[in-house]
Design an enzyme around this catalytic site. Sequence first.
Site, PDB file in Angstrom:
ATOM      1  N   HIS A 315      15.088   0.329  -5.486  1.00  0.00           N
ATOM      2  CA  HIS A 315      13.665   0.016  -5.693  1.00  0.00           C
ATOM      3  C   HIS A 315      12.730   0.936  -4.936  1.00  0.00           C
ATOM      4  O   HIS A 315      11.530   0.672  -4.870  1.00  0.00           O
ATOM      5  CB  HIS A 315      13.353  -1.413  -5.243  1.00  0.00           C
ATOM      6  CG  HIS A 315      14.048  -2.462  -6.037  1.00  0.00           C
ATOM      7  ND1 HIS A 315      13.459  -3.097  -7.104  1.00  0.00           N
ATOM      8  CD2 HIS A 315      15.279  -2.976  -5.921  1.00  0.00           C
ATOM      9  CE1 HIS A 315      14.314  -3.980  -7.611  1.00  0.00           C
ATOM     10  NE2 HIS A 315      15.424  -3.922  -6.903  1.00  0.00           N
ATOM     11  N   LYS A 495      -1.438  -6.189  -3.321  1.00  0.00           N
ATOM     12  CA  LYS A 495      -0.067  -5.753  -3.110  1.00  0.00           C
ATOM     13  C   LYS A 495       0.153  -5.643  -1.612  1.00  0.00           C
ATOM     14  O   LYS A 495      -0.803  -5.747  -0.839  1.00  0.00           O
ATOM     15  CB  LYS A 495       0.188  -4.398  -3.780  1.00  0.00           C
ATOM     16  CG  LYS A 495      -0.938  -3.358  -3.541  1.00  0.00           C
ATOM     17  CD  LYS A 495      -0.736  -2.090  -4.357  1.00  0.00           C
ATOM     18  CE  LYS A 495      -1.216  -2.181  -5.782  1.00  0.00           C
ATOM     19  NZ  LYS A 495      -0.146  -2.114  -6.761  1.00  0.00           N
ATOM     20  N   ARG A 496       1.401  -5.465  -1.175  1.00  0.00           N
ATOM     21  CA  ARG A 496       1.642  -5.225   0.240  1.00  0.00           C
ATOM     22  C   ARG A 496       0.775  -4.078   0.747  1.00  0.00           C
ATOM     23  O   ARG A 496       0.481  -3.147  -0.001  1.00  0.00           O
ATOM     24  CB  ARG A 496       3.124  -4.876   0.463  1.00  0.00           C
ATOM     25  CG  ARG A 496       4.065  -6.038   0.345  1.00  0.00           C
ATOM     26  CD  ARG A 496       3.772  -7.082   1.359  1.00  0.00           C
ATOM     27  NE  ARG A 496       4.085  -6.583   2.677  1.00  0.00           N
ATOM     28  CZ  ARG A 496       4.829  -7.215   3.571  1.00  0.00           C
ATOM     29  NH1 ARG A 496       5.339  -8.385   3.281  1.00  0.00           N
ATOM     30  NH2 ARG A 496       5.059  -6.696   4.753  1.00  0.00           N
ATOM     31  N   LYS A 501       0.547   3.126  -0.899  1.00  0.00           N
ATOM     32  CA  LYS A 501      -0.206   2.423  -1.951  1.00  0.00           C
ATOM     33  C   LYS A 501      -1.698   2.762  -1.881  1.00  0.00           C
ATOM     34  O   LYS A 501      -2.454   2.475  -2.792  1.00  0.00           O
ATOM     35  CB  LYS A 501       0.016   0.914  -1.843  1.00  0.00           C
ATOM     36  CG  LYS A 501       1.476   0.495  -2.113  1.00  0.00           C
ATOM     37  CD  LYS A 501       1.659  -1.000  -1.923  1.00  0.00           C
ATOM     38  CE  LYS A 501       3.109  -1.469  -2.020  1.00  0.00           C
ATOM     39  NZ  LYS A 501       3.623  -1.506  -3.397  1.00  0.00           N
ATOM     40  N   THR A 602       4.762  -4.013 -10.575  1.00  0.00           N
ATOM     41  CA  THR A 602       4.828  -5.035 -11.624  1.00  0.00           C
ATOM     42  C   THR A 602       3.479  -5.740 -11.753  1.00  0.00           C
ATOM     43  O   THR A 602       3.163  -6.283 -12.807  1.00  0.00           O
ATOM     44  CB  THR A 602       5.923  -6.084 -11.307  1.00  0.00           C
ATOM     45  OG1 THR A 602       5.796  -6.474  -9.937  1.00  0.00           O
ATOM     46  CG2 THR A 602       7.302  -5.508 -11.550  1.00  0.00           C
ATOM     47  N   LYS A 606       1.080  -7.303 -15.029  1.00  0.00           N
ATOM     48  CA  LYS A 606       0.431  -8.626 -15.066  1.00  0.00           C
ATOM     49  C   LYS A 606      -1.050  -8.478 -15.398  1.00  0.00           C
ATOM     50  O   LYS A 606      -1.601  -9.241 -16.198  1.00  0.00           O
ATOM     51  CB  LYS A 606       0.612  -9.332 -13.703  1.00  0.00           C
ATOM     52  CG  LYS A 606       2.072  -9.669 -13.394  1.00  0.00           C
ATOM     53  CD  LYS A 606       2.336  -9.976 -11.923  1.00  0.00           C
ATOM     54  CE  LYS A 606       3.836  -9.895 -11.643  1.00  0.00           C
ATOM     55  NZ  LYS A 606       4.158  -9.899 -10.199  1.00  0.00           N
TER      56      LYS A 606
HETATM   57  C1  26Q Z   1      14.402  -1.951   4.676  1.00  0.00           C
HETATM   58  C2  26Q Z   1      14.947  -1.649   5.898  1.00  0.00           C
HETATM   59  C3  26Q Z   1      14.643  -2.439   6.988  1.00  0.00           C
HETATM   60  C4  26Q Z   1      13.801  -3.527   6.828  1.00  0.00           C
HETATM   61  C5  26Q Z   1      13.265  -3.817   5.605  1.00  0.00           C
HETATM   62  C6  26Q Z   1      13.560  -3.033   4.513  1.00  0.00           C
HETATM   63  C7  26Q Z   1      12.964  -3.343   3.211  1.00  0.00           C
HETATM   64  C8  26Q Z   1      12.498  -4.593   2.895  1.00  0.00           C
HETATM   65  C9  26Q Z   1      11.897  -4.849   1.688  1.00  0.00           C
HETATM   66  C10 26Q Z   1      12.836  -2.348   2.254  1.00  0.00           C
HETATM   67  C11 26Q Z   1      12.229  -2.600   1.043  1.00  0.00           C
HETATM   68  C12 26Q Z   1      11.753  -3.866   0.743  1.00  0.00           C
HETATM   69  C13 26Q Z   1      11.065  -4.175  -0.510  1.00  0.00           C
HETATM   70  C14 26Q Z   1      10.828  -3.291  -1.451  1.00  0.00           C
HETATM   71  C15 26Q Z   1      10.051  -3.586  -2.649  1.00  0.00           C
HETATM   72  O1  26Q Z   1       9.477  -4.654  -2.796  1.00  0.00           O
HETATM   73  N1  26Q Z   1      10.006  -2.640  -3.592  1.00  0.00           N
HETATM   74  C16 26Q Z   1       9.242  -2.779  -4.797  1.00  0.00           C
HETATM   75  O2  26Q Z   1      10.110  -3.247  -5.822  1.00  0.00           O
HETATM   76  C17 26Q Z   1       9.396  -3.535  -7.002  1.00  0.00           C
HETATM   77  C18 26Q Z   1      10.367  -4.136  -7.996  1.00  0.00           C
HETATM   78  O3  26Q Z   1      11.249  -3.169  -8.460  1.00  0.00           O
HETATM   79  C19 26Q Z   1       8.725  -2.288  -7.549  1.00  0.00           C
HETATM   80  O4  26Q Z   1       7.945  -2.648  -8.654  1.00  0.00           O
HETATM   81  C20 26Q Z   1       7.840  -1.640  -6.489  1.00  0.00           C
HETATM   82  O5  26Q Z   1       7.354  -0.404  -6.955  1.00  0.00           O
HETATM   83  C21 26Q Z   1       8.647  -1.446  -5.213  1.00  0.00           C
HETATM   84  O6  26Q Z   1       7.797  -0.977  -4.174  1.00  0.00           O
END
Ligand code: 26Q
Length: 757
Positions: A315, A495-496, A501, A602, A606
Site C-alpha cells: 500500500h 485524510k491522515r 499529502k 479511496t 467516495k
Molecule cells: C509502518 C511501520 C511502522 C509503524 C507503522 C507503519 C504503518 C502503519 C500504517 C505503515 C503504513 C500504514 C498505513 C498505510 C495506509 O493506510 N496506506 C494507504 O492505503 C490505502 C489503501 O490501499 C491507499 O488508498 C492509500 O493511498 C495509502 O496511503
Amino acid sequence: MHKIEILADHMYHKPIDSLTSRELYEVLLHYVKEEAASRPLNSSKKKLYYLSAEFLIGKLLSTNLINLGDYDEVKDLLAEHGQSLNDVEDAEQEPSLGNGGLGRLAACFLDSIASLGITGDGVGLNYHFGLFRQTLDHNEQGTLPDEWLDADTWLEKEEGKSYEVPFAKFTLHSTLYNIDVLGFEKETRNRLRLFDLDSVSSDIIEEGSIQFDKTNVEKNLTLFLYPDDSDRNGNLLRIYQQYFMVSNAAQLIIDEALEKGSNLHDLADFATIQINDTHPTFVIPELIRLLTTRYDFSFEEAVAIARKTVAFTNHTILAEALEKWPMSDIEEVIPDIAAIIRQLDQLVRQEFPGNQKVTVIDDQNRAHMAHIAMHFGYSINGVAKLHTQILKETELNDFYQIYPEKFNNKTNGISFRRWIMSCNPSLARLFDQLIGSSWRHDEDLTGLEKYIYSENVHQNLEHIKEANKEALNVFLDHNQGVTFNPNSIVDVQIKRFHEYKRQQMLALYIIYKYHAIKNGDIPKRPITIIFGGKAAPAYIIAQDIIHLIMTLSDRIKNDPDVSPYLQVIMVKNYNVTAAEHLIPAADISEQISLASKEASGTGNMKFMLNGALTLGTMDGANVEIAERVGQDNIYTFGRSSEGIVNLYATHGYHPQDYYNRPAIKALVDDIVSEDILKLGNPERLNRLYNDIKGKDWFMAMIDIEEFIQTKEKVYQDYEDRKSWLAKVVKNIAQAGYFSSDRTISDYNQDIWHLEEH
Ligand code: 26Q
C-alpha cells in the site's frame, strides 16, 4: 407486533415511543445481532483469510440494516413511533480499529466479500482503545484514549477458542471475539475475527493519557493500535502485537482446515491468506513453525505450503513505511521465528547468489518484511494502476525481475452500501428514480450519462447538496460548536496528516487567498475550506501543519474584511462517521499528494460518487478517475510522477529555487509573519517554516503556483452551474468502476479462486 417492538418490551418493558435513543440503539443492536446470527456461515471448501492490523469498520447499525434489507422498514417503524433512525445512529460508538486508508479498505473489502457470497473472514486484533481520540485545544492536536469498548458493541465472544502464543519470556493466551459480517441482501454471513489477550488490563494506562508501561506486555498487548514506536520498547511492542495477531491467525487457519478434512499438505486447497501490507508478514514463518514443530513437516515442504497460501498487498512506496525489524529485536521477542527467518534468508541467498538487494536480512542485520512476503508468497499486488507500475519499474523492480508472474494490480474500491446508500440516501433515491435500482447490485451508474445536461436532474442535485450542507452544519455544530455559511462552496481535504499529502500546500493557498481578499479581490461566493485528519503522535511536522491551519483559521475568523468570504475549519477527531457527513456535502475533493506518493487513495472515489469534483494531481487512483471522466471533468495540475521520481533519483529538487520566487516567498514567509506568530505557537511555526524553506522533502513548493491557478479556475467554474453540474453527473456516472465489489471480484478471479454464491 414487529420483532423490534417485542424486543423493546422484553428489554425495557416500554413501548418504542418512550425509549431513549440509547435504549433504542440497544434494542436494534440486539435485533440485528439475532438476525445475523440466524444466517448460516458461508462455508465453501476453500476460505479466504484477510489478515490486517487495521479494520476501520465505522458504525455498523445502518449498513447492517441495509444489508439485511430492513433499512426502510425499520426507519418507517421508528417513525410511526415518533423516533428517528438518525438519532439512534448517533448513539452508536464508532470503534477506532484503524488509522486510515488501509484500514478502511479492509472494512470495505469485508462488506464486498460477503456481498459476493465469498467465504472469507477478516482476522485482526481487538484493540481496547484503538487509535487515539483527537482533541484540538489551543490550536494543537491532543491525544486521548478512545474507550470504544465501554459501550455495548457488535463483538460476540467465541467461547472455547483460545490459543497459546509462545514468546521468549512468557507464553500468552488469546480470547476470540467475532463481529458478524453481512452481505448485501444475502442469506449467509462471514465474520471479522478479532483476537484479544486474555490477560489484558487497562490499569497500566496513565489517567487521561495514552501513555502506559510499554514493557508490561502481559497487560498491554492489545490496548492500543500503533503505540508510539519512537523508542526501542515501542518497537518491541509492535513485534509482540504482530506476532500475537498472526500466530492466532495461523492456528485458527490450520484448525479450520483440519476440521474440513485437510491433511495440511493440501492447505492451499482449504485456505488462502491475503496480507494487508507487511504488518501480518510474520504469518509466513509462523505457518512454517507450526507445520514443522506440530505436524512433522520438513522445512522445505512447509516453505512450499506457505508459498502456495500467502498473497501480499503493498500500500505504499514511502521508504519509512516499509517495515524492517532489527534481527536482535526479533530474537529478543520471538527467537524461534528469528531462527526461521535466518533459514529463509539462507534459502534466498542460495537461490539468488550475489543479489544483495533481495536478501531477507540486510547487511545491517535487519529483516525486510516485504522481502519475506514477496519471496514466500504467491502474489504481489499494488492498489492502483500507477502504483503497481511504479512498484514494477522502480521500488520493487529487483523482485519484478525475478518474479514477474507474481505481480498484479488491483485498483482499490469502496463499498457502495456505506458510501452512498447509507451516507447519502437522498442521492441514492435519485439514482433509483433515474435508472432504476439495479445499480444497488451491480454498481452500474453509466445510465446516468444521458442526464448530463438535464436541468431537472441538475436541480435535484443542487437540492440534495444543499440539504447535505445543512446536515453537515448540524453535525459540526454538535461535534465542535462550529457552523459555516451553507451557501458557500465546500472545499474538503480529509485524510491522515502527512507531508506527502500536502495539507501544507493547501495552507499556503489559504494564505494566498487571505491576502487576495485583503487586497480587495472578493470571491464571487463565500468559500469554506474544511480539513480533517489525525497526525501520528510522534510526527511533529504533521502536528505543526495542523497548528498552522488552525492559526490561519483564527486569523481569518478575527478579520471582518475576510471572514464573510473565507472560512477554514479543522474537524475535530476525523473518523468514518465524520467522513459520512463531510463527503455528501462537499463540492470540491482535494487530492493533492505529491505525484507518485499516494498509492491509490479511496476518499477520491467516495467524493466522486457523492457529486464532488476532484482537484488533484495525477497520482494514485486519480489517474484512473481522470481516464474515466475525461480531462474536462476533473481538475488536474502539478508535476507528473515520472518527473518526481526522476527528481528524487537525481537529487534535482532544490527548495531554495522555488522559495526565492517572490510570489512563493511571500506565502512561505507569512507563516512566520508577526500577526501569525502572535496568534500561534512560534516554536511550531518556525519549525514548519524552516522545514518548508530549507528541506520541503515532499515538494509543496514545486506545484504551488499551478495549484493556485487551478484553484482559482475551479472556483470560477463553480459559478457556471450548468456546466459544473454536467461534470458532476459525468463523475457519478463513471464511479461504478470504483466499487469494492469490482475490486474483490478481481482479487477472486486472479488471486484467490474461490466460489461465489
Ligand atoms: C509502518 C511501520 C511502522 C509503524 C507503522 C507503519 C504503518 C502503519 C500504517 C505503515 C503504513 C500504514 C498505513 C498505510 C495506509 O493506510 N496506506 C494507504 O492505503 C490505502 C489503501 O490501499 C491507499 O488508498 C492509500 O493511498 C495509502 O496511503
